[in-house]
Enzyme design. Structure first.
Site, PDB file in Angstrom:
ATOM      1  N   HIS A 301       5.547  -0.289 -35.089  1.00 13.13           N
ATOM      2  CA  HIS A 301       6.948  -0.705 -34.966  1.00 13.13           C
ATOM      3  C   HIS A 301       6.957  -2.180 -34.597  1.00 13.13           C
ATOM      4  O   HIS A 301       6.397  -2.582 -33.581  1.00 13.13           O
ATOM      5  CB  HIS A 301       7.668   0.107 -33.889  1.00 13.13           C
ATOM      6  CG  HIS A 301       9.107  -0.289 -33.720  1.00 13.13           C
ATOM      7  ND1 HIS A 301      10.129   0.277 -34.460  1.00 13.13           N
ATOM      8  CD2 HIS A 301       9.701  -1.207 -32.912  1.00 13.13           C
ATOM      9  CE1 HIS A 301      11.279  -0.280 -34.120  1.00 13.13           C
ATOM     10  NE2 HIS A 301      11.044  -1.180 -33.182  1.00 13.13           N
ATOM     11  N   CYS A 302       7.594  -2.982 -35.435  1.00 15.28           N
ATOM     12  CA  CYS A 302       7.565  -4.434 -35.248  1.00 15.28           C
ATOM     13  C   CYS A 302       8.900  -4.918 -34.700  1.00 15.28           C
ATOM     14  O   CYS A 302       9.915  -4.871 -35.410  1.00 15.28           O
ATOM     15  CB  CYS A 302       7.252  -5.135 -36.569  1.00 15.28           C
ATOM     16  SG  CYS A 302       7.154  -6.934 -36.405  1.00 15.28           S
TER      17      CYS A 302
END
Length: 559
Positions: A301-302
């Site tokens: 998850h960025c």
């Protein structure tokens, strides 16, 4: 009859909760359709037992099936009271999010807040309140959405500029977003807003100042324009794209059917089944706690794109990084060329000395904003540069970030060669049009299997992953739960170049490192062709499963 109760009032659901067998709890609730709030002789419900044991997975399942958070036992304790006794943050957060009353008192009038103070668990309590987006009085925490634009004067003094930056940063996260923990930050678009605001000002300065004053650098300007616009295109492509959400069972009947089928196959465990989505986990997928969805071929998850990186947007994300890293130096060069051509000689000011040298002092004196933005843009290359190198290395090894960081947790990594053989067999036997007898794909896969996984000599020992046995969480006199993992080895770059997933023999069993690693070239071909080329072409990561039945053999399938 699972609803029969013993002398202590325990039924099958209570006993499943006592043993922290979350999947059995799920099965009893969905297949057995048991009432969720049945109390024992002391008034304890299954939710109270799960909260007392700190079993967050069982708490989540019970709450999803309607377990009440306002029930009280004979002493007046609610599930929140019992969660406070254990002090597990996740259990506290889930029960608070379900609407538990933090002011509910027991027979003596003691509330969960009073108990948390006595037990000196204020820090965990505050984090749980933050997770549930509640204030200290239990009310929903309000975040102001008023748009505010403030233009600060830009000073030459760098310490003042740094203080201004820190003030804005801390002010935004503490007072505007009202975040308490780093995880809170990941649930806001703050980081992606930092990049987007920088990109906006870079584009504005280039159009307003640089383009006209550096016209003699025509090709540099063209290169920047192409790189800048392309980077934004792929950036928003990664931000707005579906990263690879897997299909969740929406209806209760489909959820119930999925639970029963997995139980019948002996696969109803957290490794193969997601209790949040009530669906089977595809191979290499993961449930993102920030997006609350399962993502196919999950990478990470960025926060910088405010989205997950998965099967559908991984390539766009890497292309964005490459374009970003190539565009920033061009922009910095154009900025310094503009400053070099137009800035006059530095004129010292006795009341405001500059210690950066005549050249930089002259740049700041002439156009402080453009100079600062150029340095800020160069500084912004640090995290994408490191991330890009790591991502390229992982692509070459056919690993995702999730797999690289949690290698020992995945059953299909570090397993015997039979896992690799099943994967290749599923790719070469299912689709008669693509993988018929004598088809090049079949021959290529078999050749790669032989090249990458047949060596067993001790000389080929490079990496060892061994996981110790886990003891189940118990109740009462049962032993606790612990994990262990050991890693040793080297030669990772050599493995990357030659593409051999070398193994070592441990306790008489050959261990394969990564069944998806077919060598640097084949791994890159498969990734950059979006799975249309290479040994694993045609794999549908939304319905590609590797499931190992308890005591049985592992199976893989492609749909």
């Amino acid at each position: 009859d699972p609803m029969l109760q013993d002398s202590q009032g325990f039924n099958a659901l209570h006993l499943a909760t006592h043993s922290s067998n979350a999947m059995l709890v799920l099965y009893l609730l969905m297949a057995g359709e048991m009432p969720v709030d049945t109390a024992d002789t002391l008034g304890h419900t299954s939710l109270m037992w799960a909260a007392y044991q700190g079993d967050s997975l069982s708490v989540q399942i019970l709450l999803k099936h309607g377990a009440r958070v306002d029930t009280k036992d004979r002493e007046g304790f609610t599930p929140l009271h019992w969660a406070v006794v254990k002090g597990n943050r996740e259990c506290l957060s889930k029960i608070l999010m379900a609407g538990a009353d933090i002011k509910a008192g027991d027979k003596s009038g003691k509330t969960p807040v009073d108990m948390i103070k006595e037990l000196k668990g204020t820090m965990i309590w505050d984090k749980a309140l933050s997770d549930a987006k509640l204030s200290s009085d239990g009310q929903t925490r309000r975040t102001p959405f008023d748009k505010l634009m403030v233009l600060f004067p830009w000073y030459i003094a760098l310490p003042l500029a740094v203080a201004q930056f820190l003030f804005g940063h801390i002010g935004a996260i503490k007072f505007l977003l009202r975040t308490r923990t780093p995880n809170d930050m990941l649930q806001t678009p703050y980081y992606t807003a930092v990049f987007q605001s920088t990109a906006f000002w870079v584009g504005f300065v280039w159009l307003r100042y640089l383009l006209g004053n550096t016209s003699h650098l025509l090709w540099m300007n063209i290169a920047f324009f192409v790189g800048y616009t392309s980077a934004l295109y792929f950036f928003y492509g990664a931000v707005m794209a579906d990263p690879g959400w897997t299909k969740a069972n929406s209806s209760y009947e489909s959820q119930r059917e999925a639970v029963v089928q997995m139980a019948d196959r002996g696969l109803l465990d957290a490794r193969h089944f997601c209790v949040s989505c009530i669906a089977q986990r595809p191979l290499r997928s993961k449930h993102c706690k920030f997006c609350n969805r399962c993502v196919a071929k999950f990478d990470h998850h960025c926060p910088w794109i405010y989205n997950c990186i998965g099967a559908k947007n991984h390539r766009a994300f890497l292309i964005f990084l490459a374009l970003f890293l190539s565009s920033v130096p061009i922009y910095a060069y154009l900025s310094f060329e503009y400053l070099h051509v137009l800035s006059p000689s530095y004129v010292p000011v006795s009341s405001d000395p500059c210690l950066l040298g005549d050249t930089l002092c002259g740049y700041f004196q002439y156009d402080a904003f453009t100079t600062t933005l150029a340095f800020w843009s160069l500084f912004q290359m640090t995290w994408p540069g490191l991330l890009f190198l790591v991502q390229l290395y992982q692509v070459g090894q056919a690993k995702t970030t999730n797999e690289a960081m949690n290698f020992q947790r995945h059953s299909y990594l570090g397993k015997s060669m039979t896992i690799r053989q099943r994967i290749l067999r599923s790719l070469t036997e299912i689709d008669s049009e693509m993988a018929g007898a004598g088809h090049p794909l079949q021959e290529e896969s078999i050749n790669l299997l032989e090249a990458n996984g047949t060596a067993t000599n001790d000389e080929d020992e490079v990496t060892l992953f061994a996981q110790e046995e886990s003891k189940p969480v118990g109740f009462g006199d049962h032993e606790g739960h612990n994990h262990g993992a050991r890693r040793a080895g080297g030669g990772g770059m050599w493995n990357l170049l030659v593409g051999t997933a070398r193994r070592r023999r441990q306790q008489g069993e050959d261990r394969d490192v990564n069944p998806f690693d077919f060598g640097l070239w084949q791994n890159c071909v498969g990734f950059w062709s979006d799975g249309t080329q290479g040994p694993m072409r045609g794999v549908n990561w939304y319905s590609f499963y590797e499931a190992e039945a308890r005591g049985g053999a592992a199976t893989s399938r492609r749909m």
